[in-house]
Write a protein that holds these residues in place. Structure first.
Motif, PDB file in Angstrom:
ATOM      1  N   ARG A  22      61.556  30.071  74.610  1.00  0.00           N
ATOM      2  CA  ARG A  22      61.809  30.878  73.415  1.00  0.00           C
ATOM      3  C   ARG A  22      63.111  31.657  73.555  1.00  0.00           C
ATOM      4  NH1 ARG A  22      56.498  34.333  73.030  1.00  0.00           N
ATOM      5  NH2 ARG A  22      57.495  35.233  71.163  1.00  0.00           N
ATOM      6  N   GLN A  97      55.448  29.793  66.548  1.00  0.00           N
ATOM      7  CA  GLN A  97      55.876  30.935  67.351  1.00  0.00           C
ATOM      8  C   GLN A  97      57.401  31.070  67.328  1.00  0.00           C
ATOM      9  OE1 GLN A  97      54.821  30.916  71.609  1.00  0.00           O
ATOM     10  NE2 GLN A  97      54.010  32.972  71.302  1.00  0.00           N
ATOM     11  N   VAL A  98      58.088  29.946  67.468  1.00  0.00           N
ATOM     12  CA  VAL A  98      59.546  29.967  67.405  1.00  0.00           C
ATOM     13  C   VAL A  98      60.006  30.395  66.017  1.00  0.00           C
ATOM     14  CG1 VAL A  98      61.640  28.545  67.533  1.00  0.00           C
ATOM     15  CG2 VAL A  98      59.823  28.261  69.229  1.00  0.00           C
ATOM     16  N   ASP A 101      59.819  34.041  65.908  1.00  0.00           N
ATOM     17  CA  ASP A 101      60.935  34.591  66.681  1.00  0.00           C
ATOM     18  C   ASP A 101      62.211  34.620  65.845  1.00  0.00           C
ATOM     19  OD1 ASP A 101      59.308  34.904  68.883  1.00  0.00           O
ATOM     20  OD2 ASP A 101      60.058  33.117  69.934  1.00  0.00           O
TER      21      ASP A 101
END
Length: 340
Positions: A22, A97-98, A101
């Motif tokens: 990440r 999730q990315v 982010d």
């Protein structure tokens, strides 16, 4: 570049962890501080710092200091950068999730933009007054783009990058761009502008134009735009810039022709009231450069005293080692004004 099996295993181990992947995905979008990464990842600072340490040891990222802040970036090494970009290209937009982010990254960048707007609001009147005395910036930028040509090249360095404008306009041509400036406020402006323009292949760092924190013999193009007149030793700045060029690399300088506007010295910290072609040619020669071109941009109309903008192009005298069969193509490229 070839690496040993053990080195490759260590590199893969460093990257093969979700938080570190990440981080690499985020740094592929631009330079970030530990605080930025802590906010985006939602992890403690010690944990983020540990991940960064492992990535640093593996040579996948780099670190530089800017006052009390430490910024992290993808490695300058082409092999490491290519490796990281290959990894993260497969997960962009494919992982929730990315995606979260990147949404938080956008929020961090909006905060940068807000700080940049605030800085501009304080200084805009002063800058606008000087701009009103000479040809519009876009005319000079168009001339610079034409002079450099359309052929892609490896690396660019902008000394005294200011707002980061040159890094922005040349970004389609270079693979890696670096901007150097002493002012943290201006670096904030530059980062915000590059973020807004979607430029991810450039970074800016705090540093002295007389001792830039970059490697020598590493850049195909170095630019110094409206900076020399602030310096007490312009010749030294040109000499230092020349040392950063690769063989046959080019230095482009934009500044004012000689003038008599003393108020710029008294009110705007200009140490030099312009430069002649002869001065620049002599300084280029002393630095091992040949003056290849000089262009002049007449000031805007009106009765008030005006400024003439000059553009100078110098080339490193050292020749690239090339296949003799390329000589004809090289000569043709030079005659067309394309980058060699």
């Amino acid at each position: 570049m070839h690496v040993s099996l053990d080195t490759m295993v260590d590199t893969l181990k460093a990257a093969a962890e979700s938080s570190r992947l990440r981080i690499l995905a985020l740094l592929s979008r631009g330079d970030l501080t530990v605080s930025d990464l802590t906010e985006i990842l939602g992890q403690s600072q010690p944990r983020v710092s540990r991940h960064l340490k492992l990535l640093l040891e593996a040579g996948l990222i780099g670190r530089y200091q800017e006052g009390s802040w430490a910024f992290f970036r993808l490695s300058d090494a082409d092999s490491a950068r290519d490796f990281v970009m290959g990894l993260v290209s497969g997960i962009r937009g494919a992982d929730p999730q990315v995606e979260r982010d990147l949404e938080r990254l956008a929020s961090v960048k909006r905060k940068r933009q807000d700080r940049a707007v605030e800085y501009f609001s304080v200084n805009a009147a002063s800058w606008d007054h000087i701009r009103s005395l000479h040809v519009p910036d876009r005319a000079v930028e168009a001339a610079m783009l034409k002079l450099v040509g359309k052929r892609p090249f490896q690396s660019m360095l902008d000394l005294g990058t200011g707002t980061g404008r040159l890094l922005e306009i040349f970004s389609p041509l270079y693979r890696r761009g670096v901007g150097i400036d002493m002012s943290r406020e201006m670096l904030t402006v530059a980062r915000a502008n590059l973020d807004k323009a979607g430029v991810s292949n450039a970074q800016v760092r705090q540093g002295d134009i007389f001792a830039p924190p970059v490697e020598r013999d590493a850049f195909d193009l170095v630019t110094i735009h409206q900076v020399l007149h602030y310096l007490d030793d312009p010749a030294r700045a040109i000499h230092e810039a020349a040392r950063l060029l690769r063989p046959a690399g080019r230095l482009v300088i934009v500044d004012f022709a000689p003038h008599a506007l003393e108020f710029l010295r008294e009110e705007h910290a200009h140490m030099r009231l312009g430069f002649s072609d002869r001065q620049i040619a002599d300084w280029f020669s002393e630095a091992g450069l040949d003056l290849e071109d000089s262009q002049e941009f007449e000031p805007r109309g009106g009765n008030e005293a005006r400024l003439t903008v000059k553009l100078w192009l110098g080339r490193d005298r050292r020749l690239l080692i090339a296949d003799p069969s390329n000589d004809t193509r090289q000569a043709k490229a030079n005659s067309m004004g394309e980058i060699a």
